[in-house]
Scaffold this motif. Structure first.
Motif, PDB file in Angstrom:
ATOM      1  N   ALA A   1      33.791  20.919 -20.038  1.00 13.37           N
ATOM      2  CA  ALA A   1      33.218  22.058 -20.736  1.00 13.37           C
ATOM      3  C   ALA A   1      33.144  23.374 -19.885  1.00 13.37           C
ATOM      4  N   ILE A   2      32.665  23.357 -18.612  1.00 10.50           N
ATOM      5  CA  ILE A   2      33.107  24.456 -17.733  1.00 10.50           C
ATOM      6  C   ILE A   2      34.392  24.931 -17.669  1.00 10.50           C
TER       7      ILE A   2
ATOM      8  N   VAL B   1      35.085  26.638 -21.001  1.00  9.98           N
ATOM      9  CA  VAL B   1      34.513  28.293 -21.057  1.00  9.98           C
ATOM     10  C   VAL B   1      35.202  29.180 -20.028  1.00  9.98           C
TER      11      VAL B   1
ATOM     12  N   PHE C   1      38.500  29.912 -22.006  1.00  9.38           N
ATOM     13  CA  PHE C   1      38.279  31.102 -23.001  1.00  9.38           C
ATOM     14  C   PHE C   1      38.037  32.509 -22.328  1.00  9.38           C
ATOM     15  N   LEU C   2      37.139  32.470 -21.157  1.00  7.73           N
ATOM     16  CA  LEU C   2      37.030  33.763 -20.776  1.00  7.73           C
ATOM     17  C   LEU C   2      38.291  34.358 -20.226  1.00  7.73           C
TER      18      LEU C   2
ATOM     19  N   ILE D   1      42.204  25.858 -24.573  1.00  8.11           N
ATOM     20  CA  ILE D   1      41.047  25.388 -24.404  1.00  8.11           C
ATOM     21  C   ILE D   1      40.718  23.745 -24.337  1.00  8.11           C
TER      22      ILE D   1
END
Length: 126
Positions: A56-57, A60, A63-64, A97
């Motif tokens: 999950a990290i 993210v 995505f960033l 992702i």
């Protein structure tokens, strides 16, 4: 400086262990384990949870990374090493992702460190 052969061995072993942990969880849903294996199953659940958090990290961070303006990504010097974020992910952000998150889920901390290293090579300009 990390040794590439050591990192590759860790990735292969971690992937095999995670596949085994998933198989153990599936087996646990089908049949009952003896009492002495129940503690092993608890440890396996914690390991899978930790790997899921790492995935999950990574998702993210990817995505960033993908939300940055194109100009900051194009201004990189060509001598920087290739990384998962810049070279091996699909051009579609949702697919990138998913692929990056699954990669880190199966590989673990080594994969997350690759993503963080690539993320730090291109800091976000605020």
């Amino acid at each position: 400086m990390p040794r590439p052969t050591f990192d590759k061995a860790v990735k292969v072993i971690s992937t095999a262990l995670i596949f085994g942990a998933i198989a153990l969880c599936l087996l646990h849903t089908i049949t009952l384990f003896p009492p002495f294996l129940e503690s092993t199953f608890s440890v396996v659940q914690v390991v899978l949870l930790i790997h899921a958090v790492e995935g999950a990290i990574a998702a993210v961070l990817i995505f960033l990374y993908r939300q940055r303006p194109k100009s900051t990504l194009d201004s990189d010097p060509p001598e920087q090493p290739q990384s998962l974020l810049t070279e091996h992910l699909p051009s579609s952000t949702p697919l990138a992702i998913i692929k990056g998150g699954l990669y880190v889920f199966f590989v673990g901390t080594v994969g997350l460190s690759e993503i963080i290293k690539a993320f730090n090579q291109h800091p976000i300009d605020a």
